[in-house]
Scaffold this active site. Sequence first.
Site, PDB file in Angstrom:
ATOM      1  N   ASP A   1     -10.617  10.171   6.406  1.00  0.00           N
ATOM      2  CA  ASP A   1     -11.790  10.763   7.033  1.00  0.00           C
ATOM      3  C   ASP A   1     -12.460   9.844   8.054  1.00  0.00           C
ATOM      4  O   ASP A   1     -13.470  10.222   8.637  1.00  0.00           O
ATOM      5  CB  ASP A   1     -12.815  11.133   5.956  1.00  0.00           C
ATOM      6  CG  ASP A   1     -12.295  12.217   5.029  1.00  0.00           C
ATOM      7  OD1 ASP A   1     -11.488  13.047   5.488  1.00  0.00           O
ATOM      8  OD2 ASP A   1     -12.688  12.222   3.848  1.00  0.00           O
ATOM      9  N   THR A   2     -11.914   8.646   8.238  1.00  0.00           N
ATOM     10  CA  THR A   2     -12.536   7.695   9.165  1.00  0.00           C
ATOM     11  C   THR A   2     -11.526   7.236  10.219  1.00  0.00           C
ATOM     12  O   THR A   2     -10.341   7.538  10.133  1.00  0.00           O
ATOM     13  CB  THR A   2     -13.051   6.450   8.404  1.00  0.00           C
ATOM     14  OG1 THR A   2     -11.907   5.736   7.898  1.00  0.00           O
ATOM     15  CG2 THR A   2     -13.981   6.845   7.260  1.00  0.00           C
TER      16      THR A   2
ATOM     17  N   HIS B   1     -10.397   4.370  10.481  1.00  0.00           N
ATOM     18  CA  HIS B   1      -9.614   3.269   9.920  1.00  0.00           C
ATOM     19  C   HIS B   1      -8.120   3.510  10.121  1.00  0.00           C
ATOM     20  O   HIS B   1      -7.365   2.586  10.422  1.00  0.00           O
ATOM     21  CB  HIS B   1      -9.949   3.101   8.434  1.00  0.00           C
ATOM     22  CG  HIS B   1      -9.321   1.901   7.818  1.00  0.00           C
ATOM     23  ND1 HIS B   1      -8.268   1.984   6.947  1.00  0.00           N
ATOM     24  CD2 HIS B   1      -9.592   0.584   7.973  1.00  0.00           C
ATOM     25  CE1 HIS B   1      -7.911   0.768   6.578  1.00  0.00           C
ATOM     26  NE2 HIS B   1      -8.701  -0.101   7.178  1.00  0.00           N
TER      27      HIS B   1
ATOM     28  N   VAL C   1       0.664   4.491   6.536  1.00  0.00           N
ATOM     29  CA  VAL C   1      -0.760   4.678   6.783  1.00  0.00           C
ATOM     30  C   VAL C   1      -1.006   6.180   6.851  1.00  0.00           C
ATOM     31  O   VAL C   1      -0.397   6.876   7.662  1.00  0.00           O
ATOM     32  CB  VAL C   1      -1.193   4.003   8.106  1.00  0.00           C
ATOM     33  CG1 VAL C   1      -2.693   4.126   8.303  1.00  0.00           C
ATOM     34  CG2 VAL C   1      -0.752   2.547   8.146  1.00  0.00           C
TER      35      VAL C   1
ATOM     36  N   TRP D   1       0.856  -1.190   0.000  1.00  0.00           N
ATOM     37  CA  TRP D   1       0.000   0.000   0.000  1.00  0.00           C
ATOM     38  C   TRP D   1       0.889   1.236   0.000  1.00  0.00           C
ATOM     39  O   TRP D   1       1.911   1.252   0.667  1.00  0.00           O
ATOM     40  CB  TRP D   1      -0.900  -0.038   1.235  1.00  0.00           C
ATOM     41  CG  TRP D   1      -2.099   0.854   1.129  1.00  0.00           C
ATOM     42  CD1 TRP D   1      -2.246   2.072   1.704  1.00  0.00           C
ATOM     43  CD2 TRP D   1      -3.285   0.596   0.400  1.00  0.00           C
ATOM     44  NE1 TRP D   1      -3.466   2.594   1.392  1.00  0.00           N
ATOM     45  CE2 TRP D   1      -4.127   1.710   0.576  1.00  0.00           C
ATOM     46  CE3 TRP D   1      -3.717  -0.457  -0.398  1.00  0.00           C
ATOM     47  CZ2 TRP D   1      -5.387   1.796   0.001  1.00  0.00           C
ATOM     48  CZ3 TRP D   1      -4.966  -0.376  -0.965  1.00  0.00           C
ATOM     49  CH2 TRP D   1      -5.783   0.734  -0.763  1.00  0.00           C
TER      50      TRP D   1
ATOM     51  N   ARG E   1       9.509  11.678   5.085  1.00  0.00           N
ATOM     52  CA  ARG E   1      10.131  10.635   5.915  1.00  0.00           C
ATOM     53  C   ARG E   1      10.607   9.439   5.101  1.00  0.00           C
ATOM     54  O   ARG E   1      11.162   8.490   5.659  1.00  0.00           O
ATOM     55  CB  ARG E   1       9.153  10.189   6.988  1.00  0.00           C
ATOM     56  CG  ARG E   1       8.955  11.257   8.048  1.00  0.00           C
ATOM     57  CD  ARG E   1       7.736  11.041   8.908  1.00  0.00           C
ATOM     58  NE  ARG E   1       7.641  12.050   9.950  1.00  0.00           N
ATOM     59  CZ  ARG E   1       7.251  13.306   9.757  1.00  0.00           C
ATOM     60  NH1 ARG E   1       6.910  13.714   8.555  1.00  0.00           N
ATOM     61  NH2 ARG E   1       7.201  14.165  10.761  1.00  0.00           N
TER      62      ARG E   1
END
Length: 167
Positions: A86-87, A89, A82, A23, A128
């Site tokens: 908006d959630t 999660h 990550v 991801w 980073r």
Amino acid sequence: MAHFEGDLRVAPGARFAILASRWNPRITDALVAGARKAFADHGVAEDAVDVVRVPGAWELPLAAARLGAARSHAAIVALGCVVRGDTRHYEQVADGCADGLMRVALDYALPVCNGVLAVEEHADAVARAGGSHGNKGEEAALVAIEMAHLLGHLPAATPATTVGAVR
């Protein structure tokens, strides 16, 4: 009184693992490149570094546990990214991943170095992953080398003193 401190020497024959999320590939690929460079710069042969790709950060602890159980690596570097959305999660994945990686480290008495970025915005990740804030993949690999060296010099655990042991 004894004093123990690790350094960046690699034990002969030591193997390391880089676990990386697929991801956010632009970020994770840069983190992996940084980790590989750090290992190479400190004398770890390319064929002594296993790279394992998983779908996302959530899957990193399971792959780390499998490698930990195999006892074939001196340390594991876990890399991912990550980005807050908006959630909730974001919190679930970032916190669950960090907790899972720590559990693997403690369960297997194995350095599992958390190089998973948990950032507010994509620009923070870029900074980073080789940008203005360095490369966290490189930093995690250096921690892996140092912790593997340190653990190699600490007194061995007895069954009654291992993490999670029941008396």
